[in-house]
Design a protein around this motif. Structure first.
Motif, PDB file in Angstrom:
ATOM      1  N   PHE A 193       0.833  -1.196   0.000  1.00  0.00           N
ATOM      2  CA  PHE A 193       0.000   0.000   0.000  1.00  0.00           C
ATOM      3  C   PHE A 193       0.875   1.257   0.000  1.00  0.00           C
ATOM      4  CE2 PHE A 193      -2.802   3.209   1.910  1.00  0.00           C
ATOM      5  CZ  PHE A 193      -3.920   3.052   1.115  1.00  0.00           C
TER       6      PHE A 193
ATOM      7  N   LEU B 169      -2.315  -0.632  -4.801  1.00  0.00           N
ATOM      8  CA  LEU B 169      -3.081  -0.181  -3.645  1.00  0.00           C
ATOM      9  C   LEU B 169      -4.116  -1.222  -3.234  1.00  0.00           C
ATOM     10  CD1 LEU B 169      -3.701   3.585  -4.538  1.00  0.00           C
ATOM     11  CD2 LEU B 169      -2.190   2.691  -2.771  1.00  0.00           C
TER      12      LEU B 169
ATOM     13  N   SER C  40      -4.070  -3.011   0.432  1.00  0.00           N
ATOM     14  CA  SER C  40      -5.178  -2.798   1.366  1.00  0.00           C
ATOM     15  C   SER C  40      -5.960  -4.085   1.617  1.00  0.00           C
ATOM     16  CB  SER C  40      -6.114  -1.709   0.825  1.00  0.00           C
ATOM     17  OG  SER C  40      -6.718  -2.133  -0.395  1.00  0.00           O
ATOM     18  N   TRP C  41      -6.076  -4.943   0.589  1.00  0.00           N
ATOM     19  CA  TRP C  41      -6.822  -6.183   0.786  1.00  0.00           C
ATOM     20  C   TRP C  41      -6.034  -7.179   1.633  1.00  0.00           C
ATOM     21  CZ3 TRP C  41     -11.522  -7.305   1.120  1.00  0.00           C
ATOM     22  CH2 TRP C  41     -11.964  -8.624   1.092  1.00  0.00           C
TER      23      TRP C  41
ATOM     24  N   ILE D  75      -4.113  -6.305   4.123  1.00  0.00           N
ATOM     25  CA  ILE D  75      -4.343  -5.813   5.482  1.00  0.00           C
ATOM     26  C   ILE D  75      -5.724  -6.230   5.968  1.00  0.00           C
ATOM     27  CG2 ILE D  75      -4.531  -3.740   6.900  1.00  0.00           C
ATOM     28  CD1 ILE D  75      -2.549  -2.394   4.985  1.00  0.00           C
ATOM     29  N   GLN D  76      -6.721  -6.073   5.100  1.00  0.00           N
ATOM     30  CA  GLN D  76      -8.082  -6.465   5.454  1.00  0.00           C
ATOM     31  C   GLN D  76      -8.176  -7.964   5.721  1.00  0.00           C
ATOM     32  OE1 GLN D  76     -11.128  -4.344   5.519  1.00  0.00           O
ATOM     33  NE2 GLN D  76     -11.651  -6.167   6.695  1.00  0.00           N
TER      34      GLN D  76
ATOM     35  N   HIS E 233     -13.244  -1.634  -0.951  1.00  0.00           N
ATOM     36  CA  HIS E 233     -11.828  -1.329  -1.138  1.00  0.00           C
ATOM     37  C   HIS E 233     -11.580  -0.727  -2.521  1.00  0.00           C
ATOM     38  CE1 HIS E 233      -9.471  -2.997   2.309  1.00  0.00           C
ATOM     39  NE2 HIS E 233     -10.643  -3.549   2.571  1.00  0.00           N
TER      40      HIS E 233
ATOM     41  N   ASN F 125      -9.954   2.991  -2.653  1.00  0.00           N
ATOM     42  CA  ASN F 125      -8.656   3.197  -3.308  1.00  0.00           C
ATOM     43  C   ASN F 125      -8.773   4.127  -4.510  1.00  0.00           C
ATOM     44  OD1 ASN F 125      -6.862   1.567  -1.708  1.00  0.00           O
ATOM     45  ND2 ASN F 125      -7.846  -0.243  -2.533  1.00  0.00           N
TER      46      ASN F 125
ATOM     47  N   CYS G 129      -8.853   7.441  -3.079  1.00  0.00           N
ATOM     48  CA  CYS G 129      -7.502   7.773  -2.606  1.00  0.00           C
ATOM     49  C   CYS G 129      -6.648   8.312  -3.754  1.00  0.00           C
ATOM     50  CB  CYS G 129      -6.862   6.537  -1.990  1.00  0.00           C
ATOM     51  SG  CYS G 129      -5.202   6.798  -1.315  1.00  0.00           S
TER      52      CYS G 129
END
Length: 300
Positions: free
Chosen positions: A15, A192, A196-197, A199-200, A232, A236, A239
């Motif tokens: 990320f 990204l 992020s996925w 982490i999720q 997500h 993203n 973002c």
């Protein structure tokens, strides 16, 4: 490696890498600069010019990959490939797959540093080819990684495999068009998403926010995995939009002032005609008429 930290650390790295690449891509687009060969600031001289040319992405890959490799090894007392005492069978298959992934990340960083800082001329095709090959191998490893997974774990890894597959396709196309803004923007978005996925997935599988574990036999839990993935995608995308807005605002506020500072520091060149007229004042009066006649004939 199949723990919360094992998902959180690679996710944070990917990320952060995506955020950094987004700033680089948008800056190049706003100032109409090359994405692969950005212009070096004119004020950088000496050691600063050499520091500017260092492949920080490659160094970051090498450091992160090495740290994650050490983490995988320390998760187990000894990385044994086969059990020769009881029966000839392979041990720790997932840990060996994780170790292979991080070795590939480290090798990709070594190639980036070698291409940008050690070779006589940078080879972008070598960098892109190594990165694409890394994701080819990563896709193969993830496909076999979920053979014994079910329910929630299987669904989270399926969506991760989807992102890796799309990223592999984009990196393959970039081998022929490496300096295309749209492809690099899609690549940044997928980095990204992958980060992020991951982490999720760590929170879903090991530390649920609610404190209650997700149920493999509950169809609503499996459906919400896909719903979270879609969230997500939207987050993203927003973002990236926010990074573009901040980059545009920064360029409007500070880009003009930097250009003015550069123009003030630029050397002033006097015109040739003006300097010649200044020399005419220093010569004898008898020669002034002849030199003035030459200037009128040759104004350039």
């Amino acid at each position: 490696m199949g723990k919360f930290i094992g998902h959180l650390c690679p996710g944070l790295y990917l990320f952060s890498y995506g955020l950094y690449q987004a700033t680089v891509v948008f800056k190049a687009m706003i100032v109409n600069d090359s994405l692969l060969y950005p212009s070096c600031p004119p004020r950088n001289k000496g050691i600063w010019a050499r520091l500017w040319k260092i492949s920080y992405r490659g160094l970051l890959k090498m450091v992160t990959g090495s740290i994650l490799m050490v983490y995988v090894v320390f998760c187990l007392d000894v990385m044994i490939l086969m059990d020769t005492k009881n029966a000839l069978r392979f041990l720790y298959p997932k840990e060996w797959q994780h170790l292979t992934m991080f070795i590939l990340l480290t090798l990709s960083g070594c190639v980036d540093v070698m291409s940008k800082n050690l070779l006589p001329q940078r080879c972008v095709l070598l960098e892109k080819g190594t990165l694409a090959l890394t994701f080819y191998v990563l896709l193969l490893l993830l496909t076999s990684h979920v053979q014994d997974s079910t329910g929630i774990e299987l669904q989270t890894h399926r969506l991760l495999i989807l992102v890796v597959f799309l990223l592999m396709l984009v990196l393959t196309i970039e081998l022929w068009t490496p300096d295309t803004f749209h492809l690099l923007l899609i690549e940044t978005f997928l980095f990204l998403m992958m980060g992020s996925w991951l982490i999720q997935a760590g929170f879903i599988l090991y530390k649920p926010v609610t404190g209650y574990p997700w149920q493999d036999d509950d169809i609503s839990d499996i459906m919400f995995i896909t719903t979270f993935f879609c969230w997500h995608v939207m987050i993203n995308a927003l973002c990236l939009l926010g990074i573009y807005g901040i980059s545009s605002l920064w360029h409007r506020c500070y880009g003009t002032s930097l250009k003015l500072m550069g123009s003030k520091e630029a050397p002033y060149h006097k015109s040739t005609v003006g300097s010649l007229y200044k020399l005419l004042q220093e010569v004898d009066p008898s020669e002034k008429d002849d030199q003035a006649l030459l200037l009128s004939k040759n104004p350039s």
